[in-house]
Design a protein around this motif. Structure first.
Motif, mmCIF file in Angstrom:
data_model
loop_
_atom_site.group_PDB
_atom_site.id
_atom_site.type_symbol
_atom_site.label_atom_id
_atom_site.label_comp_id
_atom_site.label_asym_id
_atom_site.label_seq_id
_atom_site.Cartn_x
_atom_site.Cartn_y
_atom_site.Cartn_z
ATOM 1 N N UNK A 184 -33.594 -8.145 21.110
ATOM 2 C CA UNK A 184 -32.294 -8.810 21.108
ATOM 3 C C UNK A 184 -31.167 -7.912 20.641
ATOM 4 N N UNK A 185 -30.031 -8.522 20.403
ATOM 5 C CA UNK A 185 -28.859 -7.748 19.972
ATOM 6 C C UNK A 185 -29.006 -7.235 18.539
ATOM 7 N N UNK A 186 -28.350 -6.121 18.285
ATOM 8 C CA UNK A 186 -28.299 -5.508 16.954
ATOM 9 C C UNK A 186 -26.848 -5.596 16.474
ATOM 10 N N UNK A 187 -26.678 -6.018 15.242
ATOM 11 C CA UNK A 187 -25.344 -6.094 14.635
ATOM 12 C C UNK A 187 -25.418 -5.388 13.284
ATOM 13 N N UNK A 188 -24.786 -4.223 13.195
ATOM 14 C CA UNK A 188 -24.840 -3.420 11.966
ATOM 15 C C UNK A 188 -24.003 -4.029 10.849
ATOM 16 N N UNK A 189 -24.524 -3.912 9.647
ATOM 17 C CA UNK A 189 -23.734 -4.223 8.459
ATOM 18 C C UNK A 189 -22.906 -2.956 8.191
ATOM 19 N N UNK A 190 -21.587 -3.003 8.323
ATOM 20 C CA UNK A 190 -20.784 -1.785 8.269
ATOM 21 C C UNK A 190 -20.863 -1.027 6.940
ATOM 22 N N UNK A 191 -21.182 -1.696 5.850
ATOM 23 C CA UNK A 191 -21.311 -1.005 4.564
ATOM 24 C C UNK A 191 -22.608 -0.206 4.456
ATOM 25 N N UNK A 192 -23.582 -0.521 5.311
ATOM 26 C CA UNK A 192 -24.903 0.092 5.204
ATOM 27 C C UNK A 192 -25.239 1.019 6.366
ATOM 28 N N UNK A 193 -24.865 0.620 7.587
ATOM 29 C CA UNK A 193 -25.286 1.335 8.800
ATOM 30 C C UNK A 193 -24.053 1.869 9.534
ATOM 31 N N UNK A 194 -24.029 3.191 9.752
ATOM 32 C CA UNK A 194 -22.904 3.819 10.445
ATOM 33 C C UNK A 194 -23.069 3.778 11.958
#
Length: 175
Positions: A126-136
């Motif tokens: 499925x889709x991936x949604x990065x947590x901006x504080x953790x994953x660049x």
């Protein structure tokens, strides 16, 4: 008071709790749990680059979405929480398959780093949604692509996950 995490002994027994800053400063044993996300359709592995603002292993690559265990957390529950936070993948803890476990007694930024690592696998397309504080950033790689990058010891890859690779990616045993 800062974030409190679980503290372990060298044998892997939970012994208490302490502030994360103290655990890192003193090299206390702790635990982390992570999830290897693999596409069941293509077999590709989700690889990501950590943000440069992370407290440890900043800016490095990893193939596990994960983090440290809270004082009362079990590894599988922590892994499910972390894959949800970091990659936006909502899953039940019982949907995660145990993949590897290792104790890592290493060094980071000139200080000892001691961690019991619990890795789980999750088939996911499925889709991936990065947590901006953790994953660049992140992308899908074949096991061969990941292993080719890992063959370069200077490639910035999280060192504790690096020790799990032979258990996580079967082809790594033959390389």
């Amino acid at each position: 008071m800062g974030e409190v995490i679980a503290v372990y002994d060298a044998a892997g027994n939970r012994t208490g709790r302490a502030e994360r800053a103290r655990v890192y400063a003193e090299g206390l044993w702790h635990a982390s749990a992570g999830v290897l996300v693999r596409s069941p359709r293509t077999g590709r592995i989700y690889v990501h680059r950590r943000t440069k603002t992370k407290a440890v292993f900043a800016g490095m690559h990893d193939c596990l979405a994960g983090g440290v265990l809270g004082p009362d957390e079990e590894p599988r529950s922590a892994a499910a929480r972390e894959v949800g936070e970091e990659l936006g993948i909502t899953t039940r803890a019982d949907a995660l398959t145990p993949a590897a476990r290792v104790s890592w007694d290493g060094e980071w930024a000139g200080r000892p780093m001691r961690c019991h690592l619990f890795a789980y696998a999750l088939p996911y397309d499925g889709p991936i949604r990065h947590q901006p504080e953790e994953i660049a950033d992140g992308w899908w790689w074949s096991g061969t692509e990941l292993l080719d990058h890992l063959a370069d010891p200077t490639w910035p890859f999280v060192p504790d996950t690096r020790v799990l690779i032979p258990q996580l990616i079967p082809a790594a045993r033959t390389r």
